[in-house]
Design a protein around this motif. Structure first.
Motif, PDB file in Angstrom:
ATOM      1  N   THR A  70      29.309  32.277  29.513  1.00 30.45           N
ATOM      2  CA  THR A  70      30.698  32.293  29.964  1.00 30.45           C
ATOM      3  C   THR A  70      31.215  30.878  30.158  1.00 30.45           C
ATOM      4  N   LYS A  82      36.686  30.966  38.403  1.00 30.84           N
ATOM      5  CA  LYS A  82      37.120  31.991  37.460  1.00 30.84           C
ATOM      6  C   LYS A  82      36.346  31.813  36.162  1.00 30.84           C
ATOM      7  N   ASP A 136      35.459  27.736  35.406  1.00 30.86           N
ATOM      8  CA  ASP A 136      36.467  26.831  35.942  1.00 30.86           C
ATOM      9  C   ASP A 136      36.530  27.042  37.441  1.00 30.86           C
ATOM     10  N   ARG A 166      36.813  31.438  32.958  1.00 31.37           N
ATOM     11  CA  ARG A 166      37.810  31.088  31.949  1.00 31.37           C
ATOM     12  C   ARG A 166      37.562  29.665  31.483  1.00 31.37           C
ATOM     13  N   LYS A 167      38.120  29.316  30.373  1.00 30.45           N
ATOM     14  CA  LYS A 167      38.008  27.960  29.863  1.00 30.45           C
ATOM     15  C   LYS A 167      38.831  27.030  30.734  1.00 30.45           C
ATOM     16  N   THR A 195      42.052  39.888  35.571  1.00 28.65           N
ATOM     17  CA  THR A 195      41.225  39.997  34.369  1.00 28.65           C
ATOM     18  C   THR A 195      40.512  38.698  34.010  1.00 28.65           C
ATOM     19  N   ASP A 196      40.602  37.675  34.867  1.00 28.93           N
ATOM     20  CA  ASP A 196      39.986  36.396  34.535  1.00 28.93           C
ATOM     21  C   ASP A 196      38.695  36.142  35.300  1.00 28.93           C
TER      22      ASP A 196
END
Length: 416
Positions: free
Chosen positions: A318, A401, A321, A403-404, A251-252
C-alpha cells in the motif's frame, strides 16, 4: 481246563454299574460373574468348615447397597465428563491414543459449537487436562496441533471471537474480559506457546483485523515484542505499552493510532529501540522508536534518533500518507482525546513508493524519519522534555491514510 472254564461260567456276575448322570443334571450351572445378583447370593448357604471361617461370597459380587437399576433419568447422564474418560489405568500405547483421540474430539466440538461467554469451556478443558495429566499426555501439544481444517483450536477460537465495536471505533481493553471466553480457556492450558503457534495467532488476528485481541495477546510474555532489557526496566508493576487503534470512515483507508510508552527515555538509552505492533486496515504494522545502529542499511546516519514504520508479513502492499503528533501538555491534560493533540508538533511520514511486507524474512521497504525533522520531536532525545509527562510516559498519535502522498494541509487528515 474245560472244567475250569465251566466253573467260572457258573459264577454269578454282578451287574455293571450304571453310567454317571449327565453333568448338567447334577445341579444348576455355576453362574458367571455377570449373572450373579444380590438375591441369588442371599439364598446361598455358607459352607460349614471346621475352623468356622467367614461365610463364602462369590468373587466380583457387589453388596446389596451397591446394586441399583439404571433408570431413564440416569441414562441421560452417560455423557457426563466422567464417562468421556473411561480408560485403562495403564499407560499403554493404545490407552494413550484413546485419550488423545477423545480429547481431540471434545476440543473440536467445543470450538465448533461454543457460544461466547459460556462457562462450559473451562469445565470441559479442565476435565481434559485431568485425563491428560493422569496418563502423561501433553494437553498443550494437543491444543497447538493443527487438527481442525489445517489450523489449531486457538486459531479458530480467535477467528470466531466477537469483536466489539461502537460507532465505528474499536474499543481496546487492556485486560482480558471478565466473562469466561474460549480463547482465555485455551490459552490457560497452552503453556508454553511454541513459535509456530505464535505466528498462527498473529495471522488469526490479522484475518479478522482484530487489534483488540492482538493487544490482549501482547500481554503474554511469550507473545510480546518487548525486549528482555525493557522487561527488566518495566518490571511486573508497570503496565506494558498501550496501543489504541481507531478506524475512520471513507474510502481512503483512514485510521489513527495512539501510543503510550512508559519509561520512554530510559528504555531508549538502554535498549536503543522500542517496538510497537498493531493491526489496522487488515495489515500488520511495525512502528518503532530507534537509535540508528552502526551497521544500518537504511535511513539517517548511525546514532540518529528516528521513528520507523513498516509492514509485516503477509500484509498486502500500500501507499501511505501520514504524520505523527504529540499531545499538548500545557493544559495539564495527559489524556489522548482527539482535541488534546498539538498540530504544531507534526512529523510527516510519507512513503516514496509502495510499501511492501518482507519476503521470506528479507526487508523490502521501510519508512525511517529522523526526529530532527521536527523541533518538537527532536526534543524527545533529551530527558526532561516538555513533551514527555513527569512519569516518563510518552504519548504519540499516528494519523494516516492508505493513499499516495501529496502536498496536503494537516486539516486534510480528519480524525476518525
Amino acid at each position: 481246563m474245560s472244567s475250569e472254564k465251566d466253573s467260572l461260567s457258573t459264577i454269578p456276575q454282578s451287574p455293571l454299574p450304571e453310567a454317571p448322570p449327565a453333568y448338567n443334571t447334577v445341579g444348576p450351572p455355576n453362574p458367571t460373574p455377570g449373572d450373579w445378583n444380590v438375591q441369588s447370593i442371599a439364598n446361598q448357604q455358607p459352607i460349614a468348615l471346621t475352623s468356622s471361617p467367614p461365610s463364602f461370597r462369590p468373587p466380583n459380587s457387589a453388596p446389596k447397597s451397591h446394586k441399583r437399576s439404571l433408570s431413564s433419568s440416569s441414562t441421560t447422564t452417560l455423557k457426563s465428563k466422567k464417562s468421556w474418560f473411561q480408560f485403562s489405568s495403564t499407560s499403554s500405547t493404545r490407552t494413550l491414543n484413546e485419550v488423545r483421540t477423545t480429547v481431540i474430539g471434545l476440543v473440536r466440538d467445543l470450538v465448533r459449537d461454543h457460544s461466547s461467554g459460556s462457562p462450559a469451556a473451562l469445565g470441559i478443558l479442565n476435565s481434559c487436562a485431568d485425563a491428560c495429566l493422569s496418563h502423561s499426555v501433553s494437553l498443550s501439544e494437543i491444543l497447538q496441533d493443527k487438527f481442525i481444517e489445517s489450523h489449531s483450536p486457538l486459531y479458530w477460537a480467535i477467528v470466531k471471537h466477537p469483536k466489539p465495536e461502537v460507532g465505528g471505533q474499536e474499543l481496546l481493553e487492556g485486560s482480558p474480559p471478565e466473562e469466561p471466553d474460549l480463547v482465555g480457556a485455551l490459552l490457560s492450558h497452552c503453556t508454553p506457546l511454541n513459535a509456530e503457534t505464535i505466528s498462527e495467532l498473529r495471522l488469526a488476528c490479522l484475518a479478522t483485523s482484530d487489534q483488540i485481541m492482538f493487544q490482549r495477546l501482547h500481554c503474554l510474555p511469550q507473545f510480546s515484542s518487548i525486549s528482555g532489557a525493557d522487561q527488566v526496566i518495566l518490571g511486573a508493576d508497570l503496565p506494558p505499552d498501550d496501543v489504541t487503534v481507531e478506524i475512520g470512515h471513507g474510502t481512503d483507508g483512514a485510521f489513527s493510532v495512539s501510543f503510550r510508552v512508559p519509561q520512554y527515555h530510559k528504555r531508549m538509552m538502554i535498549s536503543k529501540e522500542i517496538v510497537l505492533e498493531f493491526i489496522a486496515r487488515n495489515r500488520l504494522w511495525r512502528f518503532s522508536f530507534l537509535i540508528t545502529p552502526e551497521n544500518a542499511w537504511y535511513g539517517p546516519p548511525p546514532g540518529s534518533w528516528c521513528v520507523s514504520l513498516s509492514l509485516q508479513e503477509p500484509s498486502p502492499p500500500t501507499w501511505f500518507d501520514a504524520h505523527l503528533l504529540l499531545p499538548d501538555l500545557s493544559t495539564g491534560d495527559a489524556t489522548t482525546s482527539p482535541d488534546n493533540w498539538n498540530s504544531s508538533t507534526m512529523l510527516p511520514l510519507k512513503s516514496k513508493q509502495m510499501m511492501e511486507a518482507p519476503r521470506n524474512g528479507v526487508p523490502t521497504t521501510q519508512l525511517v524519519v529522523s526526529l530532527d525533522e521536527s523541533p518538537a520531536f527532536s526534543s524527545l532525545q533529551y530527558s526532561g522534555s516538555s513533551h514527555i509527562s513527569g512519569d516518563d510516559n510518552l504519548r504519540v498519535r499516528l494519523e494516516g491514510k492508505l493513499r499516495k502522498p501529496s502536498a496536503v494541509e494537516i486539516d486534510d487528515f480528519v480524525s476518525p
